[in-house]
Motif scaffolding. Structure first.
Motif, PDB file in Angstrom:
ATOM      1  N   ALA A 198       0.842  -1.197   0.000  1.00 40.68           N
ATOM      2  CA  ALA A 198       0.000   0.000   0.000  1.00 40.68           C
ATOM      3  C   ALA A 198       0.876   1.245   0.000  1.00 40.68           C
ATOM      4  CB  ALA A 198      -0.915  -0.006   1.222  1.00 40.68           C
ATOM      5  N   LEU A 199       0.525   2.201  -0.817  1.00 35.81           N
ATOM      6  CA  LEU A 199       1.280   3.443  -0.926  1.00 35.81           C
ATOM      7  C   LEU A 199       0.486   4.598  -0.336  1.00 35.81           C
ATOM      8  CD1 LEU A 199       2.568   3.161  -4.613  1.00 35.81           C
ATOM      9  CD2 LEU A 199       3.790   2.556  -2.522  1.00 35.81           C
ATOM     10  N   VAL A 214       4.945   7.410  -0.428  1.00 37.57           N
ATOM     11  CA  VAL A 214       5.808   6.836   0.599  1.00 37.57           C
ATOM     12  C   VAL A 214       5.350   5.402   0.815  1.00 37.57           C
ATOM     13  CG1 VAL A 214       6.561   6.896   2.999  1.00 37.57           C
ATOM     14  CG2 VAL A 214       6.274   9.042   1.733  1.00 37.57           C
ATOM     15  N   LEU A 215       6.300   4.481   0.704  1.00 39.59           N
ATOM     16  CA  LEU A 215       6.043   3.070   0.953  1.00 39.59           C
ATOM     17  C   LEU A 215       6.632   2.727   2.313  1.00 39.59           C
ATOM     18  CD1 LEU A 215       5.135   0.255   0.144  1.00 39.59           C
ATOM     19  CD2 LEU A 215       7.237   0.001  -1.189  1.00 39.59           C
ATOM     20  N   ILE A 220      10.669   6.631  -0.331  1.00 36.54           N
ATOM     21  CA  ILE A 220       9.993   7.605  -1.194  1.00 36.54           C
ATOM     22  C   ILE A 220      10.042   7.110  -2.632  1.00 36.54           C
ATOM     23  CG2 ILE A 220      10.089   9.941  -2.150  1.00 36.54           C
ATOM     24  CD1 ILE A 220      11.299  10.845   0.535  1.00 36.54           C
ATOM     25  N   LEU A 221       8.895   7.142  -3.295  1.00 33.59           N
ATOM     26  CA  LEU A 221       8.817   6.809  -4.711  1.00 33.59           C
ATOM     27  C   LEU A 221       8.347   8.046  -5.467  1.00 33.59           C
ATOM     28  CD1 LEU A 221       7.043   3.312  -4.557  1.00 33.59           C
ATOM     29  CD2 LEU A 221       9.493   3.803  -4.543  1.00 33.59           C
ATOM     30  N   PHE A 265      15.593   8.932   4.686  1.00 32.38           N
ATOM     31  CA  PHE A 265      14.714   8.330   3.689  1.00 32.38           C
ATOM     32  C   PHE A 265      15.513   7.713   2.543  1.00 32.38           C
ATOM     33  CE2 PHE A 265      11.901  11.318   5.783  1.00 32.38           C
ATOM     34  CZ  PHE A 265      10.690  10.647   5.825  1.00 32.38           C
ATOM     35  N   GLU A 266      14.971   6.663   1.975  1.00 35.26           N
ATOM     36  CA  GLU A 266      15.456   6.102   0.712  1.00 35.26           C
ATOM     37  C   GLU A 266      14.573   6.668  -0.396  1.00 35.26           C
ATOM     38  OE1 GLU A 266      17.725   3.449  -0.056  1.00 35.26           O
ATOM     39  OE2 GLU A 266      18.515   3.380   1.989  1.00 35.26           O
ATOM     40  N   THR A 267      15.151   6.912  -1.578  1.00 30.08           N
ATOM     41  CA  THR A 267      14.366   7.443  -2.695  1.00 30.08           C
ATOM     42  C   THR A 267      14.609   6.629  -3.954  1.00 30.08           C
ATOM     43  OG1 THR A 267      14.481   9.708  -1.819  1.00 30.08           O
ATOM     44  CG2 THR A 267      13.863   9.458  -4.131  1.00 30.08           C
ATOM     45  N   LEU A 268      13.523   6.272  -4.621  1.00 34.20           N
ATOM     46  CA  LEU A 268      13.576   5.688  -5.960  1.00 34.20           C
ATOM     47  C   LEU A 268      12.791   6.609  -6.884  1.00 34.20           C
ATOM     48  CD1 LEU A 268      12.998   1.873  -5.282  1.00 34.20           C
ATOM     49  CD2 LEU A 268      15.123   2.967  -6.034  1.00 34.20           C
ATOM     50  N   ARG A 269      13.383   6.925  -8.025  1.00 36.96           N
ATOM     51  CA  ARG A 269      12.766   7.884  -8.948  1.00 36.96           C
ATOM     52  C   ARG A 269      12.628   7.228 -10.326  1.00 36.96           C
ATOM     53  NH1 ARG A 269      12.151  13.251  -8.504  1.00 36.96           N
ATOM     54  NH2 ARG A 269      13.381  13.229  -6.578  1.00 36.96           N
ATOM     55  N   PHE A 270      11.418   7.298 -10.901  1.00 36.26           N
ATOM     56  CA  PHE A 270      11.148   6.661 -12.187  1.00 36.26           C
ATOM     57  C   PHE A 270      10.497   7.659 -13.140  1.00 36.26           C
ATOM     58  CE2 PHE A 270      10.390   3.508  -8.775  1.00 36.26           C
ATOM     59  CZ  PHE A 270      11.499   2.698  -8.993  1.00 36.26           C
TER      60      PHE A 270
END
Length: 305
Positions: A198-199, A214-215, A220-221, A265-270
């Motif tokens: 769930a996001l 945020v997951l 962070i997505l 925080f960790e961040t993934l960016r797409f």
């Protein structure tokens, strides 16, 4: 005395932009007046016995020439609903008692309907139901959330959709939000739902600002639906400005990610291409973080002990 071309156009407009000769005749428009209106460019003949205002969208004209109404993806496109892929052919809604007319260069996709159709295009909720059967869950879901965000559909319209789709798909309607920021975000939420993830959407984080998702409580997505590169060489000045804007945005993203890291925080960016065309890579990147517990502060803190 003939009816003026302007009045013929006005009467067609009042009849939803498309009118049969029989309807116009009841309003006092004879064949001669109708011919004059066509010659004047105020209306166009769409098929035998059916006319439309001259500026009717091309897709609508094609649907009427085919013998039906604009439907499915083509109907949604008229209102600017976010679509995963623009339709290559015009989608036409036809009553089962109707007859297709294969007009010049016809590549139409026909959707048969039991509901009585009115006007040159189906209702938005009808079009969304058609999308589900035509293109599947993902296209349906992103289009539904886009229509909801644009307030093109009401809560009663949502309920009509829920009652008309197969039971197996009704959970999608309940999962849809009114505040989805883009079709890419809708797609990401839907695909991660299959993994039980769930996001939290559009979250304001002190010191960082608003993020897409945020997951857990620390992953962070971010999903960027805009192109950050320059296509073509329209002009040197335009190209340089576009490059500068892209570089500035890239720098701001890097600063933002660095600040997020400083806050734990960790961040993934797409971007669009990754989410739509290279989903296995996106999926693997997210699941790898989850498998290592990097989306939860408690798991990360526990590793440090």
């Amino acid at each position: 005395m003939p009816v003026s071309a302007i009045r013929v156009r006005r009467l067609c407009t009042e009849l939803s932009g498309v009118a049969r000769t029989s309807e116009l005749a009841e309003l006092g428009v004879d064949a001669y007046s109708l011919r004059l209106a066509v010659d004047a460019g105020e209306v166009v003949r769409l098929r035998e016995g059916v006319y439309g205002v001259a500026d009717l969208p091309a897709e609508v004209q094609t649907a009427v020439r085919h013998g039906g109404r604009l439907g499915c993806l083509s109907r949604l496109g008229i209102d600017g609903v976010w679509l995963l892929e623009q339709p290559a052919s015009v989608h036409v809604a036809m009553m089962r008692t109707g007859r297709r007319r294969f007009h010049s260069e016809c590549r139409c996709i026909t959707h048969w309907s039991d509901s009585r159709l009115a006007g040159p295009a189906v209702a938005l909720d009808e079009a969304l139901v058609q999308v589900l059967g035509c293109r599947g869950e993902e296209e349906f879901f992103v289009a539904l959330e886009s229509a909801m965000r644009k307030r093109l559909i009401t809560r009663s319209g949502i309920e009509r959709i829920r009652s008309r789709v197969p039971k197996v798909h009704r959970g999608l309607v309940g999962f849809a939000r009114w505040d989805a920021d883009s079709g890419l975000e809708s797609l990401l939420r839907l695909r991660l739902r299959a993994h039980g993830l769930a996001l939290a959407s559009q979250i304001d984080i002190p010191g960082i600002g608003r993020v897409d998702f945020v997951l857990g409580d620390r992953l962070i997505l971010e999903v960027d639906g805009k192109q950050n590169h320059v296509d073509g060489f329209d002009s040197l000045i335009g190209t340089e400005h576009a490059r500068a804007a892209a570089a500035s945005k890239r720098h701001k993203d890097l600063v933002r990610d660095a600040v997020a890291a400083a806050y734990g925080f960790e961040t993934l960016r797409f971007d669009y291409a990754l989410v739509v065309h290279d989903w296995p890579l996106v999926e693997a990147a997210i699941l790898a973080k989850v498998d290592r517990g990097l989306h939860l502060r408690s798991r990360v803190a526990g590793r440090g002990r």
